[in-house]
Motif scaffolding. Sequence first.
Motif, PDB file in Angstrom:
ATOM      1  N   GLN A  68       0.287  -0.842   0.184  1.00 22.73           N
ATOM      2  CA  GLN A  68       0.748   0.006   0.114  1.00 22.73           C
ATOM      3  C   GLN A  68       0.681   1.313  -0.401  1.00 22.73           C
ATOM      4  N   ASN A  69       2.255   1.644   0.354  1.00 22.21           N
ATOM      5  CA  ASN A  69       2.708   1.970   1.099  1.00 22.21           C
ATOM      6  C   ASN A  69       3.765   2.740  -0.526  1.00 22.21           C
ATOM      7  N   ASN A  70       4.083   1.413  -1.480  1.00 18.12           N
ATOM      8  CA  ASN A  70       4.713   1.815  -2.318  1.00 18.12           C
ATOM      9  C   ASN A  70       3.579   2.346  -3.205  1.00 18.12           C
ATOM     10  N   ASN A  71       2.477   1.730  -3.661  1.00 13.75           N
ATOM     11  CA  ASN A  71       1.716   2.273  -4.032  1.00 13.75           C
ATOM     12  C   ASN A  71       1.072   4.065  -3.684  1.00 13.75           C
ATOM     13  N   ASN A  72       1.141   4.486  -3.012  1.00 17.03           N
ATOM     14  CA  ASN A  72       1.352   5.823  -2.173  1.00 17.03           C
ATOM     15  C   ASN A  72       2.065   6.460  -3.136  1.00 17.03           C
ATOM     16  N   ILE A  73       3.784   5.790  -2.717  1.00 19.93           N
ATOM     17  CA  ILE A  73       4.723   6.389  -3.643  1.00 19.93           C
ATOM     18  C   ILE A  73       3.994   6.316  -5.535  1.00 19.93           C
ATOM     19  N   LEU A  74       4.076   5.533  -5.771  1.00 13.50           N
ATOM     20  CA  LEU A  74       4.038   5.974  -7.011  1.00 13.50           C
ATOM     21  C   LEU A  74       2.266   6.541  -7.416  1.00 13.50           C
ATOM     22  N   LEU A  75       1.471   6.673  -7.121  1.00 10.94           N
ATOM     23  CA  LEU A  75       0.360   7.873  -6.878  1.00 10.94           C
ATOM     24  C   LEU A  75       0.799   9.220  -6.922  1.00 10.94           C
TER      25      LEU A  75
ATOM     26  N   HIS B 127      -3.090   7.528 -13.265  1.00 12.47           N
ATOM     27  CA  HIS B 127      -3.561   7.820 -11.880  1.00 12.47           C
ATOM     28  C   HIS B 127      -4.407   7.105 -11.239  1.00 12.47           C
ATOM     29  N   THR B 128      -5.326   7.562 -11.820  1.00  9.14           N
ATOM     30  CA  THR B 128      -7.118   7.800 -11.438  1.00  9.14           C
ATOM     31  C   THR B 128      -7.483   5.710 -11.779  1.00  9.14           C
TER      32      THR B 128
ATOM     33  N   LEU C 256      -7.814   0.906  -8.631  1.00  7.40           N
ATOM     34  CA  LEU C 256      -7.176  -0.403  -7.926  1.00  7.40           C
ATOM     35  C   LEU C 256      -6.609  -0.637  -6.670  1.00  7.40           C
ATOM     36  N   THR C 257      -6.112   0.644  -5.929  1.00  6.06           N
ATOM     37  CA  THR C 257      -6.004   0.541  -4.163  1.00  6.06           C
ATOM     38  C   THR C 257      -7.363   0.997  -3.334  1.00  6.06           C
ATOM     39  N   THR C 258      -8.494   1.589  -4.328  1.00  4.79           N
ATOM     40  CA  THR C 258      -9.454   1.974  -3.204  1.00  4.79           C
ATOM     41  C   THR C 258     -10.194   0.454  -3.424  1.00  4.79           C
TER      42      THR C 258
ATOM     43  N   GLN D 126       3.272  -3.458  -9.549  1.00 12.12           N
ATOM     44  CA  GLN D 126       3.675  -2.738  -9.012  1.00 12.12           C
ATOM     45  C   GLN D 126       4.179  -2.014 -10.232  1.00 12.12           C
ATOM     46  N   SER D 127       4.869  -3.855 -10.995  1.00 19.99           N
ATOM     47  CA  SER D 127       6.032  -2.741 -11.727  1.00 19.99           C
ATOM     48  C   SER D 127       5.437  -2.603 -13.053  1.00 19.99           C
TER      49      SER D 127
END
Length: 139
Positions: free
Chosen positions: A2-9, A100-101, A106-108, A115-116
């Motif tokens: 989740q943290n990696n997704n937030n960084i990428l977002l 981004h959307t 997907l994260t939501t 991730q890759s």
Amino acid sequence: MQNNNNILLSTIKQAAHSHSTQAARHKYLHRSLWAASSFISVLIAIATAFDFFLLNIPSKNIATFFAIILPMVTSYIVLRSPEKLWIHEINIRNQLMDLHTELQLLTTRNAQIDQSDFEKRYLAIMSSANKKWVEIKEG
């Protein structure tokens, strides 16, 4: 994950914001230069069509002055390519916001995210943006 997704977002959103800011600058520059070019052209036409004096300067000299200025304005338009850059930056911003959307949705949903894949897509968009920017500037 989740943290990696937030960084990428965050990274994607920041890049989109940067392109949006640059697009706004180039839009303003394009429209300002276009307006200046049009205004100068009208002044040249008026100064050549009518005989008058402005501050003891004959209209012929005023027209000559503006005729000298006009190529500088139009050459700046050609050299800076603000319209092409504006369109390019809006296109890249839209691609980044779509990415981004998609990632945000997907994260939501707590969906399984590769991730890759998103990182590769982000880097591909940025690489494409850089190549196109160079192409525009080389003219």
